[in-house]
Design a protein around this motif. Structure first.
Motif, PDB file in Angstrom:
ATOM      1  N   SER A 191      -7.323  21.775   3.723  1.00 15.51           N
ATOM      2  CA  SER A 191      -7.247  20.342   4.035  1.00 15.51           C
ATOM      3  C   SER A 191      -6.836  20.127   5.481  1.00 15.51           C
ATOM      4  O   SER A 191      -7.399  19.290   6.195  1.00 15.51           O
ATOM      5  CB  SER A 191      -6.227  19.661   3.134  1.00 15.51           C
ATOM      6  N   ARG A 211      -8.903  18.541   8.898  1.00  9.24           N
ATOM      7  CA  ARG A 211      -8.354  17.410   9.651  1.00  9.24           C
ATOM      8  C   ARG A 211      -8.060  17.788  11.099  1.00  9.24           C
ATOM      9  O   ARG A 211      -8.131  16.942  11.995  1.00  9.24           O
ATOM     10  CB  ARG A 211      -7.106  16.887   8.929  1.00  9.24           C
ATOM     11  N   SER A 268      -6.789   9.852  -5.093  1.00  5.43           N
ATOM     12  CA  SER A 268      -7.646  10.749  -4.317  1.00  5.43           C
ATOM     13  C   SER A 268      -7.292  10.710  -2.839  1.00  5.43           C
ATOM     14  O   SER A 268      -7.409   9.678  -2.180  1.00  5.43           O
ATOM     15  CB  SER A 268      -9.117  10.360  -4.491  1.00  5.43           C
ATOM     16  N   GLN A 274      -8.944  12.252  -0.638  1.00  6.46           N
ATOM     17  CA  GLN A 274     -10.189  12.166   0.144  1.00  6.46           C
ATOM     18  C   GLN A 274     -10.578  10.708   0.350  1.00  6.46           C
ATOM     19  O   GLN A 274     -10.970  10.305   1.448  1.00  6.46           O
ATOM     20  CB  GLN A 274     -11.314  12.933  -0.562  1.00  6.46           C
ATOM     21  N   ASP A 308      -5.839  21.026  -7.352  1.00  5.08           N
ATOM     22  CA  ASP A 308      -6.784  22.138  -7.175  1.00  5.08           C
ATOM     23  C   ASP A 308      -6.332  23.411  -7.886  1.00  5.08           C
ATOM     24  O   ASP A 308      -7.057  24.406  -7.893  1.00  5.08           O
ATOM     25  CB  ASP A 308      -6.963  22.434  -5.679  1.00  5.08           C
ATOM     26  N   LYS A 341     -14.938  17.977  -9.725  1.00  2.17           N
ATOM     27  CA  LYS A 341     -14.654  18.855  -8.588  1.00  2.17           C
ATOM     28  C   LYS A 341     -15.917  19.688  -8.314  1.00  2.17           C
ATOM     29  O   LYS A 341     -17.009  19.306  -8.711  1.00  2.17           O
ATOM     30  CB  LYS A 341     -13.438  19.733  -8.889  1.00  2.17           C
TER      31      LYS A 341
HETATM   32  C1  S3P Z   1      -8.603  17.179  -0.681  1.00  2.00           C
HETATM   33  C2  S3P Z   1      -8.303  16.298  -1.687  1.00  2.00           C
HETATM   34  C3  S3P Z   1      -8.495  16.606  -3.104  1.00  2.00           C
HETATM   35  C4  S3P Z   1      -8.687  18.093  -3.338  1.00  2.00           C
HETATM   36  C5  S3P Z   1      -9.636  18.700  -2.367  1.00  2.00           C
HETATM   37  C6  S3P Z   1      -9.120  18.522  -0.954  1.00  2.00           C
HETATM   38  C7  S3P Z   1      -8.373  16.768   0.716  1.00  2.00           C
HETATM   39  O1  S3P Z   1      -9.659  15.947  -3.563  1.00  2.00           O
HETATM   40  O2  S3P Z   1      -9.127  18.325  -4.649  1.00  2.00           O
HETATM   41  O3  S3P Z   1      -9.794  20.075  -2.617  1.00  2.00           O
HETATM   42  O4  S3P Z   1      -8.381  17.636   1.610  1.00  2.00           O
HETATM   43  O5  S3P Z   1      -8.159  15.582   0.956  1.00  2.00           O
HETATM   44  P1  S3P Z   1      -9.614  14.449  -4.191  1.00  2.00           P
HETATM   45  O6  S3P Z   1      -9.237  13.526  -3.106  1.00  2.00           O
HETATM   46  O7  S3P Z   1     -11.013  14.204  -4.671  1.00  2.00           O
HETATM   47  O8  S3P Z   1      -8.610  14.531  -5.283  1.00  2.00           O
END
Ligand code: S3P
Length: 731
Positions: free
Chosen positions: A318, A322, A464, A466, A612, A639
């Motif tokens: 993650s 970023r 979420s 993301q 995860d 996922k």
């Molecule tokens: C992530 C957010 C999570 C996670 C993914 C990475 C991120 O997803 O499962 O592996 O880097 O923001 P979701 O936002 O869909 O939960």
């Protein structure tokens, strides 16, 4: 599909077309045509059963054929068209397999004036160094790309039929403009052939005086493989496409001059930058190529073993994503350490390179990003291919919605099936224009709405990170405030990193707010190890008696440590040592020893904090005493795979009582058996079932593991070094 297929020129390619057509049952009868001097070859083709019959005259060969495939060298096409002209039939479909398409179209124009609408130019991108019908094989085209280059007047019916013929031969068909085809092939095929011929020509002459070839080995063989191809054929192809090839030769010359200059001046850092860029570019090519080829990787795991020693798992995925995004948008130069050199993060890196950002590295996890500022991205020339990475696609959709250019985001099969409406919905409410498929999936067609986005106050229906991050990135380009409220805490790396780059972002309870009045100032980033990768070892050491393991420099951001909390509730012995803060993120060493686990009801508030890690937590539950129940985790179904179903299926194969529910799973702990399970291309499932081997009583075979490279390419080597007997097989 056809009653009678006629192949003109039954060599390697023509013979393979015939074999594929027969193998897949695409025609009733196959005939070949060749010149009198080809008689011996045609006789061989008949004996081998590649064709049913052959002709040395064109009329009887083509007269009752409903499909004619021209598979002769490109230089001969004009004379072939001229020979065909008197017998050209409206009801027959004609196509070819030539490696250059402009020359083929010109040849047809020369003979017919206008290219007949029932001629469909095509090019299978497949071949071999050998030639002749003896070398032909039916699966030459399987999983290979095939390009069709129709003209404006090409009949739709003929085009569809040729497309479906090739798809049924196993090819991956693309349709493009004739000239575009030639410019792409000049770079990917014609130039490499010229370079291989040139190098072997030069060294071959030298070899007459010295003994170069005697000491040449695998590297030389691999680089020069294509110089074994048919010289006359390649002379023809290169001549036919010289207008595209000559500028590329000029660019190659300039590149060689640069390298020479760097060597002469001992500019080793620059040299390294170029080599490292090439290295990752090739990795990207391999990923796409192997994706097409569906190269399969299988993990064979022997039962038993324990995990011992210490390790540093790779950088956080993650944060790596970023770091590229914010580093690119910053004013100034950002240095990143600990970057995850795995396919997902590299997909983000490539996307920003495609948008004009200069990024050096990665070399051993280090990167230098020359930020272009918040408004400095450039329109990508092509679609941005994001592989398997949901984070890249969802975050980029927010960022790109407010740019002054349009963009298209694509991904692999798994990513193309994942829901995107969760981001395109709220983005549309902000004024974004993003088209998805009818199912709400990628490709995403984004029309840039620079200066037209409006802030939003969005309450997320699901937890979420993301979606939250996507909207915050869009909010950096929107008029007014953008707020996102989350139903439960999710990872906050975006917010932390924005602050680290001095971009104002505020948090009040569960609501995060941003606006467009800010700029990012470059800031160095030290990415800690990914707790999601560490999780496999936390579970492995917890379930395998005798284990004693230390994992160094792991990110322990409280929005990510659910796995530690859940394992501890189950009775795991995990110590968090040397807690420190690195670049705004908490980091620690984790010490874990074996401990008997017990089943629990997993508290729902921990679900987003361990989102995860459930695949491997299910393995822990299978080894625990008693029942473990997970609920409130419906997100697992969307996922990289449906992680509830795929894990339940696999655990059941291994003899575990695992019952999937709509939003979780109920697992009765006990023993784990052996068997063959599939990861469905999901990296975390592949690694989880490998870890199960530590407590299994028979071998476990895990199929479809290539995608482990998306997050943890070193997994197989590291887990072996620490004590699991895992062998990786490629096919
Ligand atoms: C992530 C957010 C999570 C996670 C993914 C990475 C991120 O997803 O499962 O592996 O880097 O923001 P979701 O936002 O869909 O939960």
């Amino acid at each position: 599909m056809f009653d009678r297929l006629c192949i003109i020129g039954v060599g390697l390619i023509g013979g393979s077309v015939a074999r594929a057509a027969r193998h897949y049952g695409l025609c009733k009868q196959i005939v070949g045509y060749g010149r009198p001097e080809d008689k011996h070859n045609l006789e061989t083709a008949k004996k081998l059963g590649v064709i049913d019959d052959y002709y040395l005259q064109i009329e009887p060969a083509v007269s009752s054929a409903d499909c004619v495939v021209i598979a002769t060298p490109v230089a001969s096409l004009e004379s072939i068209f001229a020979a065909l002209k008197p017998y050209w039939s409206e009801t027959t479909i004609y196509t070819d397999v030539g490696s250059t398409k402009v020359s083929v179209v010109k040849a047809a124009q020369q003979v017919f004036g206008e290219v007949p609408d029932n001629f469909v130019p095509a090019h299978p991108i497949a071949g071999a160094e050998q030639s002749g019908v003896e070398a032909s094989f039916y699966d030459l085209f399987l999983n290979r790309r095939l390009i069709i280059t129709p003209l404006e007047n090409t009949s739709k019916e003929a085009l569809n039929k040729v497309q479906s013929f090739w798809e049924r031969c196993g090819s991956v068909v693309s349709v493009m403009d004739v000239k575009h085809h030639d410019s792409i092939l000049a770079a990917t095929s014609h130039l490499p052939h010229i370079l291989a011929f040139a190098l072997v020509n030069m060294l071959g002459h030298k070899d007459e005086q010295s003994e170069i070839f005697k000491y040449a080995a695998g590297g030389f063989r691999d680089f020069t493989r294509i110089a074994s191809s048919d010289p006359a054929m390649w002379r023809d192809i290169c001549s036919a496409n010289k207008s595209e090839i000559i500028p590329l030769l000029q660019q190659t010359r300039e590149q060689l001059d640069t390298l020479q200059h760097l060597l002469e001046n001992d500019e080793s850092q620059q040299l390294l930058t170029i080599f490292a860029y090439a290295n990752t570019a090739r990795q990207r090519f391999l990923t796409q190529f192997e994706g097409n080829m569906s190269k399969s990787i299988t993990f064979q795991v022997q039962p038993g073993g324990l995990l011992q020693g210490e390790a540093r798992v790779p950088g956080d995925k993650s944060m790596s994503h970023r770091s590229i995004m914010l580093g690119s948008l910053a004013n100034g130069v950002t240095h990143v350490k600990g970057f995850l050199e795995a396919e997902d993060a590299l997909a983000t890196l490539q996307a920003f390179r495609d948008m004009g950002v200069e990024i050096e590295g990665p070399v051993n996890g280090s990167l230098t990003i020359k930020g272009v500022g918040k408004h400095g991205l450039k329109a990508p020339k092509n679609e941005l291919y994001l592989g398997n990475s949901g984070t890249s696609m969802r975050l980029l959709s927010g960022l790109l919605a407010g740019q002054p250019f349009d963009s298209v985001l694509t991904g692999d099969k798994s990513l193309s099936g994942r829901p995107m409406k969760r981001v395109t919905g709220p983005l549309a409410a902000m004024g974004a224009d993003i088209k998805t498929t009818e199912q709400g999936t990628a490709p995403l067609y984004i029309t840039g709405k620079s200066g037209q986005l409006k802030g939003i106050d969005y309450v997320m229906p699901m937890a979420s990170a993301q979606v939250k991050s996507c909207l915050l990135l869009a909010g950096m380009y929107a008029d007014g405030e953008t707020s996102v409220t989350e139903p439960a805490p999710t990872r906050d790396h975006t917010e932390r990193m924005l602050s680290g780059f001095s971009y104002p972002v505020t948090k009040e309870g569960s609501k995060v707010t941003i606006n467009a009045n800010g700029d990012l100032t470059a800031s160095d980033i030290d990415v800690p190890s990914d707790i999601s990768s560490a999780a496999f070892f936390l579970v492995g050491a917890s379930i395998a008696p005798g284990s004693d393991l230390t994992l160094r420099h792991v990110g322990i951001n409280p929005t990510r440590t659910g796995v530690i909390d859940i394992l501890r509730l189950m009775g795991a012995k995990i110590e968090v040592l040397n807690e420190r803060e690195v670049g705004g993120e908490p980091v620690a060493d984790l010490h874990v020893v074996y401990s008997p686990l017990k089943g629990i009801d997993i508290p729902e508030h921990l679900v987003p904090l361990a989102i995860d890690e459930f695949p491997v937590l299910f393995v822990a539950a299978a080894c625990a005493d008693g029942q473990t129940r997970l609920s409130g985790a419906e997100e697992l179904r969307v996922k990289e795979s449906d992680r509830i179903q795929v894990m339940a299926d696999g655990l059941q194969i291994l003899g575990v009582d695992a019952q999937p529910t709509a939003d979780g799973m109920v697992i009765q702990g006990g023993s784990i058996g052996g068997g063959v399970v599939t990861s469905h291309g999901d990296h975390r499932i592949a690694m989880s079932f490998s870890i199960a081997g530590l407590r299994a009583n028979a071998p476990i075979t895990v199929l479809d593991c290539a995608n482990v490279n998306t997050s943890f390419p070193e997994f197989k080597d590291l887990v072996k070094r620490l004590g699991l007997d895992l062998v990786c097989e490629e096919a």
